[in-house]
Write an enzyme that holds these catalytic residues in place. Sequence first.
Site, mmCIF file in Angstrom:
data_model
loop_
_atom_site.group_PDB
_atom_site.id
_atom_site.type_symbol
_atom_site.label_atom_id
_atom_site.label_comp_id
_atom_site.label_asym_id
_atom_site.label_seq_id
_atom_site.Cartn_x
_atom_site.Cartn_y
_atom_site.Cartn_z
ATOM 1 N N THR A 1 -56.052 -23.131 15.892
ATOM 2 C CA THR A 1 -56.082 -21.917 16.708
ATOM 3 C C THR A 1 -55.640 -22.284 18.119
ATOM 4 O O THR A 1 -56.300 -23.068 18.799
ATOM 5 C CB THR A 1 -57.493 -21.314 16.726
ATOM 6 O OG1 THR A 1 -57.873 -20.989 15.382
ATOM 7 C CG2 THR A 1 -57.531 -20.052 17.571
ATOM 8 N N LYS B 1 -63.250 -18.329 6.602
ATOM 9 C CA LYS B 1 -64.651 -18.138 6.959
ATOM 10 C C LYS B 1 -65.453 -19.320 6.425
ATOM 11 O O LYS B 1 -65.340 -19.666 5.237
ATOM 12 C CB LYS B 1 -65.201 -16.846 6.358
ATOM 13 C CG LYS B 1 -64.509 -15.577 6.853
ATOM 14 C CD LYS B 1 -65.208 -14.328 6.334
ATOM 15 C CE LYS B 1 -65.150 -14.197 4.818
ATOM 16 N NZ LYS B 1 -63.790 -13.917 4.321
ATOM 17 N N GLU B 2 -66.235 -19.941 7.295
ATOM 18 C CA GLU B 2 -67.084 -21.030 6.825
ATOM 19 C C GLU B 2 -68.043 -20.489 5.766
ATOM 20 O O GLU B 2 -68.658 -19.440 5.937
ATOM 21 C CB GLU B 2 -67.854 -21.645 7.992
ATOM 22 C CG GLU B 2 -66.944 -22.391 8.954
ATOM 23 C CD GLU B 2 -67.713 -23.201 9.974
ATOM 24 O OE1 GLU B 2 -68.651 -23.913 9.585
ATOM 25 O OE2 GLU B 2 -67.374 -23.114 11.171
ATOM 26 N N ILE C 1 -71.177 -5.214 11.387
ATOM 27 C CA ILE C 1 -71.942 -4.298 12.231
ATOM 28 C C ILE C 1 -73.444 -4.509 11.998
ATOM 29 O O ILE C 1 -74.234 -3.566 12.046
ATOM 30 C CB ILE C 1 -71.537 -2.821 12.031
ATOM 31 C CG1 ILE C 1 -71.758 -2.366 10.583
ATOM 32 C CG2 ILE C 1 -70.101 -2.590 12.465
ATOM 33 C CD1 ILE C 1 -71.644 -0.844 10.422
ATOM 34 N N ALA D 1 -76.854 -6.031 13.393
ATOM 35 C CA ALA D 1 -77.509 -6.530 14.602
ATOM 36 C C ALA D 1 -78.218 -7.845 14.281
ATOM 37 O O ALA D 1 -78.605 -8.095 13.144
ATOM 38 C CB ALA D 1 -78.501 -5.504 15.123
ATOM 39 N N CYS E 1 -65.712 -20.908 16.158
ATOM 40 C CA CYS E 1 -64.579 -20.000 16.363
ATOM 41 C C CYS E 1 -64.846 -18.890 17.378
ATOM 42 O O CYS E 1 -64.195 -18.831 18.422
ATOM 43 C CB CYS E 1 -64.154 -19.391 15.025
ATOM 44 S SG CYS E 1 -63.495 -20.595 13.853
ATOM 45 N N ARG F 1 -72.724 -25.702 15.661
ATOM 46 C CA ARG F 1 -72.078 -25.517 16.958
ATOM 47 C C ARG F 1 -72.373 -24.110 17.494
ATOM 48 O O ARG F 1 -72.191 -23.127 16.800
ATOM 49 C CB ARG F 1 -70.564 -25.740 16.846
ATOM 50 C CG ARG F 1 -70.185 -27.200 16.707
ATOM 51 C CD ARG F 1 -68.708 -27.396 16.452
ATOM 52 N NE ARG F 1 -68.344 -27.014 15.087
ATOM 53 C CZ ARG F 1 -67.121 -27.151 14.575
ATOM 54 N NH1 ARG F 1 -66.148 -27.649 15.323
ATOM 55 N NH2 ARG F 1 -66.873 -26.787 13.328
#
Length: 446
Positions: A121, A157-158, A256, A258, A266, A334
């Site tokens: 990236t 996606k991990e 979406i 919460a 990332c 991380r």
Amino acid sequence: MDITIFGSGYVGLVTATCFADAGNDVVCVDVDAQRVETLRRGECPFYEPGLAELVKINHAEGRLRFTTDAAEGVKHGQFQFIAVGTPPGEDGSADLKYVLQVANTIGQHMTEHRVIITKSTVPVGTCDKVRAQLASALAARNAEIEFDVVSNPEFLKEGAAIADFTRPDRIVIGVDSDRAEKLMRALYEPFNHNHDRLISMDVRSSELTKYAANALLATKISFMNELANLSEKVGADIENVRIGIGSDPRIGYHFIYAGCGYGGSCFPKDVKALVHTAQQAGIKPSILSAVEEVNERQKTVLFSRINAHFGGNLKGKTIAVWGLSFKPKTDDIREATSRVLMEALWDAGAIVKAYDPVAMHEIQKVYGDRADLKLCDSAEQAVDGADALTIVTEWKQFRSPNFARIAKLLKQPVIFDGRNLYDPELMQRMGFTYVSIGRQPITTEA
């Protein structure tokens, strides 16, 4: 096809392994000799569901090889993927030194046409820098060799990386020649068979697409977390709000939920990098800056509520923490909320008893042995004798525990749920004090 991948981290190893599993001959180059030896033994240096088995199989069958010899890698592959780290600087900018070092190495050793592909990236304009570095290295050798530079951002996606690579939603390539596009289409044909998922565009748009995608997903999360905080104040339930707005097909249900903030390698890094890119271009990135600010604040919510519950006196209290990784199905810690929470608890004098299905060894690496951290062998062991339970990561095995057993093991039946896993009415019937995100707290009289 012959493919070389520079970098055997998360993106590099998944890319190399999936290409090899499709029948390609792949060489993976890394400067870390210890990691290369680990991979040569067929072992995976990090957790990703299904990856270790594929690495072992493809290495054993000779389609996936590992080396520290960069010249060997340049000689091997017509396709040269750059998948090395781009660590953030203090100002949020992406550090491109490793990317450009690889570009220079390729330029020093290439003897015929190569397609150089940025998989890391990277900010807008990086491919131009890679091209200039290659040209400089070739000029230093007085060599005139044609090459193409392509942007091919990853969307892995991990926890679901193999499926994302082999059955992608889209394959984005940024090219500036018909030759490069044809070669990239041929390379990805096995993963683009049922219908055309490959989207070809100019290089700079491709580079921006990756940052835009991650920043938008992060925006949705921070927006919902801000709504969750509002819901608590006005007596609403964010879970009902989520269902109400998600039913609108223009919005949808993805991202979406919460919670107690996003983390990982990332979203935090990419939002910061895009903020820096905007500022460098003379744009004030008001929304992106707010996304980051809301997320940093949301990571402190769990501690604030635990601290308030105990009257600001956490000294000597034991808090059980379920979930250490930033999300399920990975050992990546991380920028994880668990770390923000544990460090705040320690500063307040509390003891942490923690459990995570796969990430405890990573926590051990970061924090080592300390008297106020006990890494437990099971979720139940973590709650045994604790003053409260905190849910930080929504691992599947945490979704339906034996609540009666938990109530007996805890000193008092108190749960702080950072991922809204449980039904407040059920918690009330079971006699728990239950504090979640964006919903009214359930309090039980002692």
